[in-house]
Design a protein around this motif. Structure first.
Motif, PDB file in Angstrom:
ATOM      1  N   GLU A   8       0.747  -1.349   0.095  1.00  0.00           N
ATOM      2  CA  GLU A   8       0.037   0.037   0.031  1.00  0.00           C
ATOM      3  C   GLU A   8       0.955   1.326  -0.009  1.00  0.00           C
ATOM      4  O   GLU A   8       0.593   2.039  -0.609  1.00  0.00           O
ATOM      5  CB  GLU A   8      -0.824  -0.041   1.249  1.00  0.00           C
ATOM      6  N   PHE A   9       1.929   1.250   0.700  1.00  0.00           N
ATOM      7  CA  PHE A   9       2.934   2.322   0.827  1.00  0.00           C
ATOM      8  C   PHE A   9       3.340   2.602  -0.698  1.00  0.00           C
ATOM      9  O   PHE A   9       3.332   3.791  -1.339  1.00  0.00           O
ATOM     10  CB  PHE A   9       3.985   2.088   1.530  1.00  0.00           C
ATOM     11  N   PHE A  10       3.793   1.584  -1.595  1.00  0.00           N
ATOM     12  CA  PHE A  10       4.572   1.807  -2.637  1.00  0.00           C
ATOM     13  C   PHE A  10       3.354   2.225  -3.562  1.00  0.00           C
ATOM     14  O   PHE A  10       3.724   3.095  -4.475  1.00  0.00           O
ATOM     15  CB  PHE A  10       4.978   0.528  -3.273  1.00  0.00           C
ATOM     16  N   ARG A  11       2.097   1.658  -3.594  1.00  0.00           N
ATOM     17  CA  ARG A  11       0.982   2.056  -4.356  1.00  0.00           C
ATOM     18  C   ARG A  11       0.752   3.650  -4.228  1.00  0.00           C
ATOM     19  O   ARG A  11       0.829   4.442  -5.033  1.00  0.00           O
ATOM     20  CB  ARG A  11      -0.239   1.484  -4.283  1.00  0.00           C
ATOM     21  N   GLN A  61      -0.926  -7.080  -3.936  1.00  0.00           N
ATOM     22  CA  GLN A  61      -0.897  -6.769  -5.696  1.00  0.00           C
ATOM     23  C   GLN A  61      -1.553  -5.251  -5.659  1.00  0.00           C
ATOM     24  O   GLN A  61      -2.100  -4.673  -4.918  1.00  0.00           O
ATOM     25  CB  GLN A  61      -1.633  -7.610  -6.314  1.00  0.00           C
ATOM     26  N   MET A  62      -0.921  -4.541  -6.881  1.00  0.00           N
ATOM     27  CA  MET A  62      -1.352  -3.192  -7.057  1.00  0.00           C
ATOM     28  C   MET A  62      -1.984  -3.047  -8.318  1.00  0.00           C
ATOM     29  O   MET A  62      -1.574  -4.105  -9.396  1.00  0.00           O
ATOM     30  CB  MET A  62      -0.296  -2.293  -7.114  1.00  0.00           C
ATOM     31  N   LEU A  63      -2.986  -2.242  -8.777  1.00  0.00           N
ATOM     32  CA  LEU A  63      -3.714  -2.191  -9.849  1.00  0.00           C
ATOM     33  C   LEU A  63      -3.659  -0.779 -10.349  1.00  0.00           C
ATOM     34  O   LEU A  63      -4.195   0.156  -9.456  1.00  0.00           O
ATOM     35  CB  LEU A  63      -5.094  -2.675  -9.852  1.00  0.00           C
ATOM     36  N   PHE A  64      -3.097  -0.235 -11.669  1.00  0.00           N
ATOM     37  CA  PHE A  64      -2.995   1.051 -11.878  1.00  0.00           C
ATOM     38  C   PHE A  64      -3.781   1.150 -13.042  1.00  0.00           C
ATOM     39  O   PHE A  64      -3.793   0.440 -13.983  1.00  0.00           O
ATOM     40  CB  PHE A  64      -1.460   1.507 -12.167  1.00  0.00           C
ATOM     41  N   PHE A 168      -5.897 -15.235   3.280  1.00  0.00           N
ATOM     42  CA  PHE A 168      -5.212 -14.369   4.303  1.00  0.00           C
ATOM     43  C   PHE A 168      -4.579 -13.422   3.264  1.00  0.00           C
ATOM     44  O   PHE A 168      -3.223 -13.379   3.389  1.00  0.00           O
ATOM     45  CB  PHE A 168      -4.478 -14.871   5.317  1.00  0.00           C
ATOM     46  N   PRO A 169      -5.116 -12.762   2.567  1.00  0.00           N
ATOM     47  CA  PRO A 169      -4.611 -12.025   1.327  1.00  0.00           C
ATOM     48  C   PRO A 169      -3.588 -10.701   1.802  1.00  0.00           C
ATOM     49  O   PRO A 169      -4.337 -10.166   2.764  1.00  0.00           O
ATOM     50  CB  PRO A 169      -5.797 -11.315   0.458  1.00  0.00           C
ATOM     51  N   GLY A 170      -2.572 -10.759   1.647  1.00  0.00           N
ATOM     52  CA  GLY A 170      -1.883  -9.787   2.213  1.00  0.00           C
ATOM     53  C   GLY A 170      -0.388 -10.241   3.174  1.00  0.00           C
ATOM     54  O   GLY A 170       0.138  -9.482   3.457  1.00  0.00           O
ATOM     55  N   VAL A 171      -1.069 -11.138   4.053  1.00  0.00           N
ATOM     56  CA  VAL A 171      -0.105 -11.698   4.815  1.00  0.00           C
ATOM     57  C   VAL A 171       1.290 -12.425   4.427  1.00  0.00           C
ATOM     58  O   VAL A 171       1.014 -13.149   3.628  1.00  0.00           O
ATOM     59  CB  VAL A 171      -0.901 -12.721   5.705  1.00  0.00           C
ATOM     60  N   ALA A 216       0.946   2.194  10.518  1.00  0.00           N
ATOM     61  CA  ALA A 216       2.280   2.421  10.914  1.00  0.00           C
ATOM     62  C   ALA A 216       3.269   2.615   9.700  1.00  0.00           C
ATOM     63  O   ALA A 216       4.485   3.393   9.714  1.00  0.00           O
ATOM     64  CB  ALA A 216       2.884   1.147  11.657  1.00  0.00           C
ATOM     65  N   ILE A 217       2.903   1.729   8.568  1.00  0.00           N
ATOM     66  CA  ILE A 217       3.841   1.796   7.608  1.00  0.00           C
ATOM     67  C   ILE A 217       3.386   2.556   6.269  1.00  0.00           C
ATOM     68  O   ILE A 217       4.357   2.969   5.494  1.00  0.00           O
ATOM     69  CB  ILE A 217       4.147   0.143   7.235  1.00  0.00           C
ATOM     70  N   ALA A 218       2.033   2.292   5.923  1.00  0.00           N
ATOM     71  CA  ALA A 218       1.678   2.801   4.627  1.00  0.00           C
ATOM     72  C   ALA A 218       1.851   4.231   4.748  1.00  0.00           C
ATOM     73  O   ALA A 218       2.093   5.054   3.555  1.00  0.00           O
ATOM     74  CB  ALA A 218       0.257   2.267   4.281  1.00  0.00           C
TER      75      ALA A 218
END
Length: 279
Positions: A8-11, A61-64, A168-171, A216-218
């Motif tokens: 999420e941070f990189f998106r 995953q990311m979608l642009f 558990f998507p994202g774990v 904390a991170i995103a």
DNA sequence: GTGCTTGTTGGCCA
DNA sequence: GTGGCCAACAAGCA
């Protein structure tokens, strides 16, 4: 690095720099493994001149979404990252894809190339996107759904089950260990052996760890501290799991490490008990 | 040189 | 057919 919150941070990082901006030029290396299953020429053709309309992160995953019905999917694999560079930047080793905009360049870098770029052309988002399992923070991720899944995967260690993206998507590895530590469940326990109270605790901690990690991170996608410790409290297992002689921040017990479910796993023997065994 | 690494996939086997 | 395990993918770092 990339699990749910880092993704999420990189998106956000790409989105902040690129939303509403037009791609003037696409630089890519067609031979790079990250394009497996995708057509680099089609990506270049569709994105050149297209505007970044919106973006979303789900699981890892990311979608642009670009104008002209173009959709770019990005999975960061084990070592991928998205950067934003000024127009005159010097490309680095393993920069596989660069979307040049008026003032900035959106860059995808991945040394190990376990990451992946996917492309889709159409009015609707692609199947590989819409079929991602319901987010852990969504209403569909209920304790009952978790219980049924643990039953089905009953003989596998719970650690391995938490890494299954279909439920558990994202774990990822560190989130799984953090969840089990907070829920006080030994990572080697068979998934089918958890009692209802343990399942409910696991479910609750899944949601908490996701929420806290995102907070904390995103952040806003601006600065990912080189050392994530800056934003993660010392009360988390995360802060201690890699230290030699690391200790459970709650009990002070020495942390254990072993390979479970094919991945290095860290747990606190004082807090996470294995029936009939000390650890 | 050795032995790790925040992920996924396909093949094998019960 | 289903579920569980593991090697393979590849590069960098200590």
């Amino acid at each position: 690095m990339p699990e749910l919150a880092e993704v999420e941070f990189f998106r956000k990082r790409w989105d902040l720099a690129g939303a509403g901006q037009r791609v003037l030029k696409v630089e890519l290396h067609p031979g790079a493994k990250i394009f497996r299953g995708a057509d680099p020429a089609a990506i270049r053709h569709a994105l050149t001149g297209a505007k970044l309309v919106s973006s979303e992160a789900r699981a890892k995953q990311m979608l642009f979404h670009f104008s002209g019905d173009a959709w770019l999917g990005v999975h960061l694999g084990m070592s991928g990252e998205l950067r934003v560079e000024p127009s005159n930047y010097a490309p680095r080793k393993h920069d596989h894809l660069a979307l040049e905009m008026k003032r900035q360049v959106l860059v995808f870098n991945d040394p190990r190339m376990f990451g992946r770029v996917q492309f889709h052309h159409g009015k609707q988002p692609p199947r590989w996107w819409t079929h991602i399992a319901p987010a852990i923070l969504s209403k569909d991720f209920t304790a009952a759904v978790v219980a049924a899944f643990l039953q089905r995967r009953g003989r596998a260690p719970i650690k391995a089950v938490l890494l299954m993206q279909e439920r558990f998507p994202g774990v990822g590895n560190w989130m799984a260990d953090e969840i089990l530590w907070r829920a006080a469940i030994h990572p080697r326990r068979a998934a089918g052996s958890l009692d209802p109270a343990e399942i409910r605790s696991l479910w609750r901690e899944c949601r908490k760890v996701c929420r806290l990690a995102l907070n904390a991170i995103a952040g806003r996608g601006r600065q990912l501290p080189k050392d994530l410790n800056v934003n993660i409290p010392t009360t988390w297992l995360f802060r201690h799991r890699w230290e030699a002689g690391g200790r459970d921040p709650l009990s002070g017990a020495l942390l254990m490490r072993a390979e479970i479910g094919g991945r290095t796993t860290c747990w606190s023997p004082a807090r996470q008990r294995l029936p009939g065994n000390d650890g």
